[in-house]
Design a protein around this motif. Structure first.
Motif, mmCIF file in Angstrom:
data_model
loop_
_atom_site.group_PDB
_atom_site.id
_atom_site.type_symbol
_atom_site.label_atom_id
_atom_site.label_comp_id
_atom_site.label_asym_id
_atom_site.label_seq_id
_atom_site.Cartn_x
_atom_site.Cartn_y
_atom_site.Cartn_z
ATOM 1 N N THR A 1 0.815 -1.214 0.000
ATOM 2 C CA THR A 1 0.000 0.000 0.000
ATOM 3 C C THR A 1 0.846 1.260 0.000
ATOM 4 N N GLY A 2 2.096 1.148 0.382
ATOM 5 C CA GLY A 2 2.944 2.318 0.506
ATOM 6 C C GLY A 2 2.762 3.040 1.829
ATOM 7 N N CYS A 3 1.936 2.494 2.689
ATOM 8 C CA CYS A 3 1.687 3.061 4.020
ATOM 9 C C CYS A 3 2.177 2.074 5.077
ATOM 10 N N PRO A 4 2.475 2.568 6.266
ATOM 11 C CA PRO A 4 2.941 1.670 7.328
ATOM 12 C C PRO A 4 1.895 0.597 7.666
ATOM 13 N N ASP A 5 2.362 -0.529 8.130
ATOM 14 C CA ASP A 5 1.488 -1.595 8.584
ATOM 15 C C ASP A 5 0.692 -1.104 9.792
ATOM 16 N N MET A 6 -0.592 -1.431 9.828
ATOM 17 C CA MET A 6 -1.474 -0.969 10.916
ATOM 18 C C MET A 6 -0.927 -1.348 12.291
ATOM 19 N N ASP A 7 -0.381 -2.532 12.426
ATOM 20 C CA ASP A 7 0.113 -2.999 13.719
ATOM 21 C C ASP A 7 1.316 -2.199 14.221
ATOM 22 N N SER A 8 1.997 -1.525 13.322
ATOM 23 C CA SER A 8 3.174 -0.757 13.726
ATOM 24 C C SER A 8 2.815 0.660 14.174
ATOM 25 N N LEU A 9 1.565 1.036 14.027
ATOM 26 C CA LEU A 9 1.132 2.394 14.379
ATOM 27 C C LEU A 9 0.462 2.441 15.746
ATOM 28 N N PRO A 10 0.569 3.586 16.428
ATOM 29 C CA PRO A 10 -0.191 3.755 17.669
ATOM 30 C C PRO A 10 -1.688 3.714 17.352
ATOM 31 N N ALA A 11 -2.488 3.293 18.298
ATOM 32 C CA ALA A 11 -3.932 3.131 18.078
ATOM 33 C C ALA A 11 -4.582 4.391 17.516
ATOM 34 N N GLY A 12 -4.169 5.551 17.946
ATOM 35 C CA GLY A 12 -4.765 6.800 17.486
ATOM 36 C C GLY A 12 -4.496 7.138 16.029
ATOM 37 N N LYS A 13 -3.497 6.525 15.435
ATOM 38 C CA LYS A 13 -3.125 6.803 14.048
ATOM 39 C C LYS A 13 -3.715 5.795 13.062
ATOM 40 N N ARG A 14 -4.288 4.713 13.553
ATOM 41 C CA ARG A 14 -4.744 3.637 12.670
ATOM 42 C C ARG A 14 -5.892 4.060 11.759
ATOM 43 N N ALA A 15 -6.840 4.845 12.269
ATOM 44 C CA ALA A 15 -7.964 5.288 11.437
ATOM 45 C C ALA A 15 -7.460 6.171 10.295
ATOM 46 N N ASP A 16 -6.509 7.053 10.596
ATOM 47 C CA ASP A 16 -5.936 7.907 9.559
ATOM 48 C C ASP A 16 -5.223 7.081 8.503
ATOM 49 N N ASN A 17 -4.559 6.017 8.920
ATOM 50 C CA ASN A 17 -3.821 5.175 7.996
ATOM 51 C C ASN A 17 -4.772 4.500 7.004
ATOM 52 N N ALA A 18 -5.885 4.011 7.476
ATOM 53 C CA ALA A 18 -6.863 3.363 6.592
ATOM 54 C C ALA A 18 -7.365 4.348 5.545
ATOM 55 N N ALA A 19 -7.601 5.580 5.951
ATOM 56 C CA ALA A 19 -8.053 6.601 5.009
ATOM 57 C C ALA A 19 -6.960 6.918 3.983
ATOM 58 N N LYS A 20 -5.710 6.976 4.417
ATOM 59 C CA LYS A 20 -4.593 7.229 3.503
ATOM 60 C C LYS A 20 -4.469 6.106 2.474
ATOM 61 N N ILE A 21 -4.615 4.881 2.935
ATOM 62 C CA ILE A 21 -4.531 3.735 2.026
ATOM 63 C C ILE A 21 -5.618 3.830 0.959
ATOM 64 N N GLN A 22 -6.828 4.147 1.365
ATOM 65 C CA GLN A 22 -7.935 4.259 0.419
ATOM 66 C C GLN A 22 -7.699 5.393 -0.579
#
Length: 94
Positions: A53-74
């Motif tokens: 995806t070009g974005c960090p793996d969800m498990d490597s992110l703090p819980a507060g950043k995971r929702a933002d990561n999903a949006a970035k991936i999309q």
């Protein structure tokens, strides 16, 4: 002996079907746009597969950043598909 300054007709080396493997979305356009253009002019059909995806793996992110990561991936996926459509490249997987 061949002149090293002479430009080669790279497009002559292209086949009729080309598969671009991109480690991240946008690598294919940043690194291969000239080759893509020359190959398309020669009639090649181009396919691409994006391996991450070009974005960090969800498990490597703090819980507060995971929702933002999903949006970035999309967003990256949508942008990638739009660019591939503009370039006339068929997407096999993302």
């Amino acid at each position: 002996m061949q002149n090293s300054a002479k430009k080669h007709d790279v497009a002559a080396f292209f086949g009729r079907r080309i598969l671009l493997l991109a480690p991240h979305p946008d690598d294919e356009t940043l690194m291969c746009t000239g080759a893509i253009s020359r190959a398309r002019k020669k009639g090649a059909v181009i396919y691409t597969m994006v391996l991450t995806t070009g974005c960090p793996d969800m498990d490597s992110l703090p819980a507060g950043k995971r929702a933002d990561n999903a949006a970035k991936i999309q967003t990256r996926k949508e942008e990638f598909q739009e660019v591939m459509e503009c370039l006339g490249i068929k997407v096999l997987s993302y």
